[in-house]
Design a protein around this motif. Structure first.
Motif, PDB file in Angstrom:
ATOM      1  N   MET A 127       1.012  -1.252   0.180  1.00  0.00           N
ATOM      2  CA  MET A 127       0.024   0.172  -0.133  1.00  0.00           C
ATOM      3  C   MET A 127       0.975   1.392   0.053  1.00  0.00           C
ATOM      4  SD  MET A 127       0.269   1.727   3.059  1.00  0.00           S
ATOM      5  CE  MET A 127      -1.158   2.395   3.495  1.00  0.00           C
ATOM      6  N   PHE A 128       0.298   2.244  -0.613  1.00  0.00           N
ATOM      7  CA  PHE A 128       0.921   3.790  -0.302  1.00  0.00           C
ATOM      8  C   PHE A 128      -0.189   4.685  -0.291  1.00  0.00           C
ATOM      9  CE2 PHE A 128       1.969   7.684  -2.748  1.00  0.00           C
ATOM     10  CZ  PHE A 128       3.022   8.021  -1.797  1.00  0.00           C
ATOM     11  N   GLU A 129       0.120   5.686   0.543  1.00  0.00           N
ATOM     12  CA  GLU A 129      -1.114   6.787   1.143  1.00  0.00           C
ATOM     13  C   GLU A 129      -0.108   8.055   1.207  1.00  0.00           C
ATOM     14  OE1 GLU A 129      -4.724   7.476   3.526  1.00  0.00           O
ATOM     15  OE2 GLU A 129      -3.148   6.595   4.422  1.00  0.00           O
ATOM     16  N   GLU A 130      -0.544   8.842   0.284  1.00  0.00           N
ATOM     17  CA  GLU A 130       0.182  10.417   0.596  1.00  0.00           C
ATOM     18  C   GLU A 130      -0.909  11.570   0.860  1.00  0.00           C
ATOM     19  OE1 GLU A 130       3.291  13.457  -1.832  1.00  0.00           O
ATOM     20  OE2 GLU A 130       2.265  11.605  -2.850  1.00  0.00           O
ATOM     21  N   PRO A 171      12.053  14.503  -6.353  1.00  0.00           N
ATOM     22  CA  PRO A 171      12.480  13.019  -7.009  1.00  0.00           C
ATOM     23  C   PRO A 171      12.351  11.840  -6.115  1.00  0.00           C
ATOM     24  CG  PRO A 171      14.310  14.575  -7.619  1.00  0.00           C
ATOM     25  CD  PRO A 171      13.317  15.390  -6.731  1.00  0.00           C
ATOM     26  N   LEU A 172      12.817  11.982  -4.855  1.00  0.00           N
ATOM     27  CA  LEU A 172      12.582  10.921  -3.977  1.00  0.00           C
ATOM     28  C   LEU A 172      10.918  10.759  -3.767  1.00  0.00           C
ATOM     29  CD1 LEU A 172      13.619   8.640  -1.977  1.00  0.00           C
ATOM     30  CD2 LEU A 172      13.789  10.511  -0.263  1.00  0.00           C
ATOM     31  N   ARG A 173      10.350  11.613  -3.661  1.00  0.00           N
ATOM     32  CA  ARG A 173       8.780  11.310  -3.195  1.00  0.00           C
ATOM     33  C   ARG A 173       8.358  10.808  -4.539  1.00  0.00           C
ATOM     34  NH1 ARG A 173       9.628  17.086  -1.592  1.00  0.00           N
ATOM     35  NH2 ARG A 173       9.696  17.094   0.646  1.00  0.00           N
ATOM     36  N   GLU A 174       8.552  11.136  -5.785  1.00  0.00           N
ATOM     37  CA  GLU A 174       8.083  10.495  -7.127  1.00  0.00           C
ATOM     38  C   GLU A 174       8.463   8.839  -6.871  1.00  0.00           C
ATOM     39  OE1 GLU A 174       5.789  10.239 -10.268  1.00  0.00           O
ATOM     40  OE2 GLU A 174       5.935  11.885  -8.874  1.00  0.00           O
ATOM     41  N   ARG A 175       9.831   8.919  -6.664  1.00  0.00           N
ATOM     42  CA  ARG A 175      10.040   7.283  -6.613  1.00  0.00           C
ATOM     43  C   ARG A 175       9.223   6.563  -5.674  1.00  0.00           C
ATOM     44  NH1 ARG A 175      16.229   8.082  -5.176  1.00  0.00           N
ATOM     45  NH2 ARG A 175      15.871   5.940  -4.313  1.00  0.00           N
ATOM     46  N   ILE A 176       8.998   7.165  -4.495  1.00  0.00           N
ATOM     47  CA  ILE A 176       7.914   6.475  -3.715  1.00  0.00           C
ATOM     48  C   ILE A 176       6.694   6.054  -4.067  1.00  0.00           C
ATOM     49  CG2 ILE A 176       7.054   6.428  -1.340  1.00  0.00           C
ATOM     50  CD1 ILE A 176       9.635   7.935  -0.254  1.00  0.00           C
ATOM     51  N   ARG A 177       6.197   7.399  -4.784  1.00  0.00           N
ATOM     52  CA  ARG A 177       4.829   7.227  -5.399  1.00  0.00           C
ATOM     53  C   ARG A 177       4.744   6.120  -6.230  1.00  0.00           C
ATOM     54  NH1 ARG A 177       5.605  13.085  -6.069  1.00  0.00           N
ATOM     55  NH2 ARG A 177       4.747  14.131  -4.302  1.00  0.00           N
TER      56      ARG A 177
END
Length: 376
Positions: free
Chosen positions: A45-48, A159-165
Motif C-alpha cells: 500500500m501507499f498513501e500520501e 525526485p525521491l517522493r516520486e520514486r516512492i509514489r
C-alpha cells in the motif's frame, strides 16, 4: 529569492537571546506557518496526504503502526507544535533547539540507543545573484518513521517522493534507515549540479578576464571564492557525518545498508575534491586577472614610450629653432656668421617640416624592425 532566504537565516541567528537556558525554544521572526505532509507505505500500500493540522497527522500515523511513515513538516511558525513534537516523539530540547536555529553544521547524533538525529544542508545555486542558497534539513528516526523538519516550503526531495509514489526501486521494501539514506543521497546528488553551475560561471569569468578585465570582474571572482569557502565548510562536516554513520553499531545501521552509506561517503569525498579544484581555479583567475591587467598596462606604457621616443627629437629641433638667434644685428647691421642662417633661407620652414617628417618615418621603421608593434 536567494537574497531573501539569506536574510531569513540571518534573522534567525539574531533571534537567539544571549544567556537563554539550554533547549530554549522560540518562534523565529518571519517563520513560515507549518504545513504537514505524510507518506505512509508498505510493500502493498501507499498513501500520501497533506493534512490540515498536527493532530490529524499524528492520528494518521498512529492508525497504521504496521506501515512506514515519512512525516514531513515544513515551517516552524508555531511554538505549540514544537512542544508537541518533543512530547509525542520523545525529542530532546537541545535537538529541537538545533532544528529551530537552522544554521547548524551537518552532523549526526544517536539518542535512545537506536534513534538518530541528523542535520544536512540542501543547496541551490542562484544564477542571478551568483551565490549559494542553503537550507537546513533536520531528520529524526524512529522504528517505523522518519521525521523531517525544514524552515522552507520548497526543497530538493521531489525526485525521491516520486520514486516512492510509483514504487520505483526498493525503498518500500527496505527499513526506515534506508529511507534516511535515500534522503541524504538525494540531498548530496543536488550538490553536483551546483558544482556544474559554478564550473560554468568560472568559465564565464575566465572569458571576461581574458577579454575585458575590470574591477567588477575581480570582485565577482573574490565573491565566488567566498561562496566556495562556504561550500567547503558544509561539505567537510557532511563527509564526517557519513563516516560517523558508517562506524555505528549494527543495531542502528544494518550491515546490508553499509554499502549504500559508503557510496554516499564516496560522493562527499568527490565533492570535496571538486570544491578544492574550483577554489584553486578561482585563485588562478585572480592571478590571471593581475597578469592580464599588468600586460595591458605594459602595452599602454609601450605606446607612450613610442610616442615619447618620436616626439623627443622633434621637440629638440623645435626647441633649437625656437631660440630665434638673429643672424644680423638690427641696430648696427653687423652679420654674425655663427647665428642661424636657416632663418632667412628660402623654403626653410617647409624643408624643416619635411626633415622632421622623415625623421618620424625612420623612427617608425626602426621600431617596426625591432618588432615593437607585434604585441599590439
Amino acid at each position: 529569492m536567494a537574497k531573501r532566504k539569506h536574510n531569513r537565516s540571518r534573522n534567525k541567528i539574531l533571534d537567539r537571546k544571549a544567556g537563554s537556558k539550554p533547549g530554549h525554544l522560540y518562534v523565529p521572526t518571519n517563520a513560515y506557518a507549518p504545513r504537514f505532509f505524510l507518506m505512509s507505505f508498505t510493500d502493498e500500500m501507499f498513501e500520501e496526504l497533506e493534512l490540515p493540522s498536527y493532530a490529524e497527522l499524528l492520528k494518521k500515523v498512529n492508525e497504521r503502526p504496521d506501515a512506514r511513515h515519512w512525516i514531513d513538516i515544513r515551517g516552524y511558525g508555531d511554538l505549540k507544535l514544537l512542544e508537541h513534537l518533543m512530547a509525542d516523539f520523545s525529542l530532546h530540547p537541545l535537538h529541537m533547539e538545533d532544528v529551530i536555529n537552522d544554521y547548524q553544521r551537518p552532523k549526526v547524533e544517536d539518542f535512545q540507543d537506536t534513534r538518530l538525529f541528523i542535520i544536512t544542508r540542501m543547496l541551490r545555486w542562484s544564477t542571478e545573484q551568483h551565490s549559494l542558497d542553503d537550507v537546513q534539513l533536520s531528520l529524526f528516526t524512529g522504528s517505523n518513521y522518519v521525521l523531517t523538519l525544514q524552515s522552507d516550503y520548497d526543497d530538493c526531495l521531489d525526485p525521491l517522493r516520486e520514486r516512492i509514489r510509483i514504487g520505483k526501486g526498493i525503498i518500500r521494501q527496505r527499513p526506515t534507515m534506508y529511507m534516511v539514506y535515500a534522503i541524504l543521497d538525494v540531498v548530496l546528488d543536488y550538490y553536483f549540479p551546483v558544482m556544474g553551475e559554478i564550473s560554468n560561471y568560472l568559465d564565464d569569468l575566465e572569458i571576461k578576464v581574458l577579454q575585458d578585465p575590470t574591477k567588477r570582474t575581480l570582485s565577482q571572482i573574490l565573491d565566488l571564492k567566498g561562496e566556495l569557502v562556504k561550500l567547503r565548510r558544509i561539505a567537510w562536516p557532511e563527509r564526517d557525518k557519513m563516516n560517523e554513520i558508517l562506524r555505528m553499531d549494527d543495531d542502528i545501521i544494518p550491515d546490508s545498508l553499509d554499502v549504500y552509506f559508503r557510496d554516499a561517503y564516496d560522493h562527499t569525498v568527490q565533492l570535496i575534491d571538486l570544491i578544492d579544484n574550483h577554489k584553486e581555479m578561482t585563485s588562478s583567475l585572480v592571478e590571471l586577472y593581475m597578469s592580464t591587467v599588468s600586460n595591458h598596462m605594459n602595452g599602454i606604457m609601450k605606446v607612450l614610450t613610442i610616442i615619447s621616443s618620436i616626439f623627443i627629437p622633434l621637440s629638440f629641433i623645435a626647441g633649437v629653432y625656437g631660440m630665434n638667434f638673429s643672424r644680423e644685428n638690427p641696430e648696427t647691421g653687423k652679420v654674425y656668421p655663427w647665428s642661424m642662417p636657416e632663418l632667412y633661407q628660402p623654403y626653410a620652414y617647409p624643408s624643416l617640416l619635411l626633415f622632421m617628417f622623415l625623421m618620424v618615418v625612420l623612427q617608425l621603421y626602426f621600431f617596426y624592425r625591432k618588432g615593437w608593434f607585434k604585441s599590439f
